[in-house]
Scaffold this motif. Structure first.
Motif, mmCIF file in Angstrom:
data_model
loop_
_atom_site.group_PDB
_atom_site.id
_atom_site.type_symbol
_atom_site.label_atom_id
_atom_site.label_comp_id
_atom_site.label_asym_id
_atom_site.label_seq_id
_atom_site.Cartn_x
_atom_site.Cartn_y
_atom_site.Cartn_z
ATOM 1 N N ARG A 22 -7.045 -37.722 3.473
ATOM 2 C CA ARG A 22 -8.258 -37.000 3.041
ATOM 3 C C ARG A 22 -9.362 -37.978 2.650
ATOM 4 N NH1 ARG A 22 -10.845 -33.050 1.225
ATOM 5 N NH2 ARG A 22 -9.384 -31.354 1.261
ATOM 6 N N THR A 23 -9.025 -38.989 1.873
ATOM 7 C CA THR A 23 -10.016 -39.978 1.442
ATOM 8 C C THR A 23 -10.637 -40.668 2.651
ATOM 9 O OG1 THR A 23 -8.868 -40.338 -0.654
ATOM 10 C CG2 THR A 23 -10.365 -42.083 0.070
ATOM 11 N N TRP A 24 -9.812 -41.039 3.620
ATOM 12 C CA TRP A 24 -10.325 -41.709 4.814
ATOM 13 C C TRP A 24 -11.249 -40.771 5.595
ATOM 14 C CZ3 TRP A 24 -10.772 -41.596 10.049
ATOM 15 C CH2 TRP A 24 -11.133 -42.791 10.669
ATOM 16 N N MET A 25 -10.866 -39.512 5.735
ATOM 17 C CA MET A 25 -11.711 -38.538 6.438
ATOM 18 C C MET A 25 -13.060 -38.391 5.734
ATOM 19 S SD MET A 25 -9.098 -35.479 7.391
ATOM 20 C CE MET A 25 -7.998 -35.564 8.777
ATOM 21 N N GLU A 26 -13.037 -38.317 4.412
ATOM 22 C CA GLU A 26 -14.284 -38.214 3.649
ATOM 23 C C GLU A 26 -15.146 -39.463 3.875
ATOM 24 O OE1 GLU A 26 -15.417 -35.669 1.807
ATOM 25 O OE2 GLU A 26 -13.637 -34.431 1.511
ATOM 26 N N ALA A 88 -12.183 -33.982 16.125
ATOM 27 C CA ALA A 88 -12.485 -32.952 15.127
ATOM 28 C C ALA A 88 -13.410 -33.507 14.044
ATOM 29 C CB ALA A 88 -11.193 -32.417 14.510
ATOM 30 N N LEU A 89 -13.145 -34.721 13.603
ATOM 31 C CA LEU A 89 -14.016 -35.345 12.602
ATOM 32 C C LEU A 89 -15.424 -35.565 13.149
ATOM 33 C CD1 LEU A 89 -11.600 -37.923 10.965
ATOM 34 C CD2 LEU A 89 -12.635 -35.929 9.867
ATOM 35 N N ALA A 105 -18.936 -30.168 5.077
ATOM 36 C CA ALA A 105 -18.016 -31.142 5.672
ATOM 37 C C ALA A 105 -16.698 -31.170 4.904
ATOM 38 C CB ALA A 105 -18.655 -32.521 5.709
ATOM 39 N N THR A 106 -16.762 -31.122 3.597
ATOM 40 C CA THR A 106 -15.541 -31.130 2.782
ATOM 41 C C THR A 106 -14.696 -29.896 3.068
ATOM 42 O OG1 THR A 106 -16.552 -32.479 1.065
ATOM 43 C CG2 THR A 106 -14.659 -31.137 0.408
ATOM 44 N N LEU A 108 -14.650 -28.167 5.826
ATOM 45 C CA LEU A 108 -14.109 -28.303 7.176
ATOM 46 C C LEU A 108 -12.977 -29.330 7.219
ATOM 47 C CD1 LEU A 108 -17.412 -28.063 9.229
ATOM 48 C CD2 LEU A 108 -15.646 -26.301 8.946
ATOM 49 N N ILE A 109 -13.076 -30.373 6.406
ATOM 50 C CA ILE A 109 -11.969 -31.330 6.289
ATOM 51 C C ILE A 109 -10.744 -30.622 5.727
ATOM 52 C CG2 ILE A 109 -11.147 -33.329 4.979
ATOM 53 C CD1 ILE A 109 -13.923 -34.585 5.455
ATOM 54 N N ASP A 110 -10.937 -29.735 4.746
ATOM 55 C CA ASP A 110 -9.815 -28.956 4.215
ATOM 56 C C ASP A 110 -9.130 -28.167 5.335
ATOM 57 O OD1 ASP A 110 -10.138 -29.778 1.578
ATOM 58 O OD2 ASP A 110 -11.331 -28.018 1.019
ATOM 59 N N LEU A 111 -9.923 -27.532 6.174
ATOM 60 C CA LEU A 111 -9.349 -26.774 7.293
ATOM 61 C C LEU A 111 -8.586 -27.683 8.245
ATOM 62 C CD1 LEU A 111 -12.256 -24.311 8.150
ATOM 63 C CD2 LEU A 111 -10.034 -23.747 7.139
ATOM 64 N N LEU A 112 -9.149 -28.829 8.553
ATOM 65 C CA LEU A 112 -8.486 -29.782 9.431
ATOM 66 C C LEU A 112 -7.170 -30.258 8.810
ATOM 67 C CD1 LEU A 112 -8.424 -31.522 11.974
ATOM 68 C CD2 LEU A 112 -9.952 -33.141 10.815
ATOM 69 N N LEU A 113 -7.195 -30.581 7.523
ATOM 70 C CA LEU A 113 -5.967 -31.003 6.850
ATOM 71 C C LEU A 113 -4.890 -29.923 6.871
ATOM 72 C CD1 LEU A 113 -7.197 -33.049 3.770
ATOM 73 C CD2 LEU A 113 -5.729 -33.847 5.619
ATOM 74 N N HIS A 114 -5.277 -28.668 6.748
ATOM 75 C CA HIS A 114 -4.303 -27.568 6.827
ATOM 76 C C HIS A 114 -3.662 -27.483 8.211
ATOM 77 C CE1 HIS A 114 -4.740 -26.057 2.819
ATOM 78 N NE2 HIS A 114 -6.032 -25.871 2.956
#
Length: 119
Positions: A22-26, A88-89, A105-106, A108-114
């Motif tokens: 998650r940190t890296w995606m952010e 996706a990112l 963006a945050t 959408l990152i949550d959705l990607l992580l799920h």
């Protein structure tokens, strides 16, 4: 871009794997947002020019490292591909930039992580 890629092993050493991902995606989203000319920066990631493929390979390598750490915990969905996560990112970066909403963006990152992590 190099520092972003080099951050992956440091993050997995300092944080639980899912948190590191998650940190890296952010950081990826923040890096893309900080670039002037977002379209040019994303072209490096999303196109197939041979020079750009090298950059994409570096980013995919960082993501692979992070995904491997998540898999090591037994919480990754099978078949998650680093190139797919990267694309996706890239899409999240474009959407958030066009909406001028970092909070989007945050989410959408949550959705990607799920889609990557099973619990």
């Amino acid at each position: 871009m190099q520092r972003l890629c080099e951050a992956a092993p440091h993050l997995t050493a300092a944080q639980p794997p899912t948190e590191a991902l998650r940190t890296w995606m952010e950081r990826f989203i923040d890096f893309m947002a900080a670039k002037h000319g977002m379209a040019d920066a994303l072209a490096v990631v999303l196109t197939d020019d041979s020079e750009k493929l090298h950059t994409r390979a570096l980013l995919a390598g960082a993501i692979t490292h992070l995904l491997t750490a998540v898999e090591g915990q037994g919480v990754a969905r099978p078949g998650v591909d680093a190139q797919d996560v990267l694309m996706a990112l890239g899409g999240i970066s474009l959407i958030a930039a066009s909406e001028e909403q970092r909070a989007l963006a945050t989410r959408l990152i949550d959705l990607l992580l799920h889609g990557i992590v099973t619990n």
